[in-house]
Design a protein around this motif. Structure first.
Motif, short mmCIF file in Angstrom:
data_model
loop_
_atom_site.label_atom_id
_atom_site.label_comp_id
_atom_site.label_asym_id
_atom_site.label_seq_id
_atom_site.Cartn_x
_atom_site.Cartn_y
_atom_site.Cartn_z
N LEU A 259 0.83 -1.20 0.00
CA LEU A 259 0.00 0.00 0.00
C LEU A 259 0.87 1.26 0.00
CD1 LEU A 259 -2.77 -1.09 2.54
CD2 LEU A 259 -2.93 -1.01 0.04
N THR A 260 1.97 1.22 0.75
CA THR A 260 2.89 2.36 0.77
C THR A 260 3.52 2.58 -0.60
OG1 THR A 260 3.38 1.91 3.10
CG2 THR A 260 4.90 3.35 1.91
N ALA A 261 3.93 1.47 -1.24
CA ALA A 261 4.51 1.57 -2.59
C ALA A 261 3.51 2.14 -3.58
CB ALA A 261 5.00 0.20 -3.05
N LEU A 262 2.25 1.68 -3.48
CA LEU A 262 1.21 2.20 -4.36
C LEU A 262 0.98 3.68 -4.13
CD1 LEU A 262 -1.00 1.68 -6.46
CD2 LEU A 262 -2.54 1.03 -4.57
N ALA A 263 0.98 4.11 -2.88
CA ALA A 263 0.80 5.53 -2.56
C ALA A 263 1.95 6.36 -3.13
CB ALA A 263 0.71 5.71 -1.05
N CYS A 264 3.17 5.84 -3.06
CA CYS A 264 4.32 6.56 -3.61
C CYS A 264 4.22 6.69 -5.12
CB CYS A 264 5.62 5.84 -3.22
SG CYS A 264 6.05 5.93 -1.48
#
Length: 261
Positions: free
Chosen positions: A13-18
């Motif tokens: 989810l963090t990677a997607l947000a980035c």
């Protein structure tokens, strides 16, 4: 959803947000692809140049693992020796810190003079960047063993070899695996730096050629490959750490539960 499930999804989810933030910044400021490519252009470059990226990625992976493997072997032995002797710790540890403070990128031209261009400078640079974390963590683990525990072992007739094998090595495993996860990422950094300066192949060489041609999407694709390999190796060591040092995790959890934490 359990905390464990959330923990597993959190990195994705963090990677997607980035990635979304990356795309929004490009759209908001109208940034051209030769300055900062979009995620789609980077993925397209990954597919278009998949052959060269795979071949050069394997070359970088092999040189990284070779330098990393030598660093682990030498670092483990030296860490045990330094941590097992107070005199050796006081005499050698400051020198190791000074050695680690030397910028390794500045040494690559010297390695080229000594070894020529190609694989050897990359292996040596990977070794030098990943060497210190292993030595420092293992030496710290051995140097912080409780004196009372060592005295009990001596009173039972244990030799220095027995104390190293039965106390020192098990005690150092959590420190050792923590150092591996740091060292492998630094080894990739060392390999890529050497490949940029003096490599004939590898991801660093791909980045150099792509940058000179203003093919910035390929540069970002190469960075993605290095990041994926580093994350993959980190995950492997994380799994090994959980399997081989689960006793330390359980011990910490029990202590936290006993204290009401």
């Amino acid at each position: 959803m359990t905390n464990e499930s959330i923990g597993r999804l959190a990195p994705w989810l963090t990677a997607l947000a980035c990635i979304i933030l990356w795309w929004l910044i490009i759209v908001a400021f109208g940034i051209k692809s030769f300055i900062l490519p979009t995620p789609w252009e980077t993925m397209k470059a990954l597919y278009t140049y998949r052959g060269p990226l795979f071949t050069n990625g394997m070359a970088t992976l092999l040189t990284t693992l070779l330098g990393f493997g030598i660093a682990v072997g030498v670092g483990l032995i030296l860490g045990i020796l330094v941590g097992s002797s107070r005199l050796a710790y006081q005499a050698l540890y400051p020198l190791l810190v000074a050695f680690n403070s030397v910028p390794k990128a500045a040494l690559v031209p010297i390695f080229v003079i000594w070894f020529g261009t190609g694989t050897v400078p990359a292996v040596v640079t990977a070794f030098m960047l990943s060497f210190f974390p292993v030595v420092a963590n293992v030496a710290t683990a051995f140097a912080t063993i409780e004196p009372e525990l060592l005295e009990v072992m001596r009173s039972l007739g244990a030799s220095q070899r027995d104390m190293t094998i039965k106390i020192g090595i098990p005690r150092s495993l959590p420190y050792f695996f923590a150092s591996l996860k740091i060292a492998i990422t630094l080894a990739f950094v060392g390999s890529v730096i050497a490949e940029i300066v003096a490599g004939n192949n590898g991801i660093g060489n791909v980045m150099l050629v792509a940058g000179s041609n203003f093919n910035v999407p390929l540069v970002f694709a190469a960075l993605f490959v290095v990041g994926a390999m580093g994350a993959g190796m980190y995950a492997i060591f994380d799994v090994l750490e959980r399997r081989l040092t689960s006793w330390s995790v359980r011990g910490a959890s029990m202590a936290q539960h006993a204290t009401g934490g």
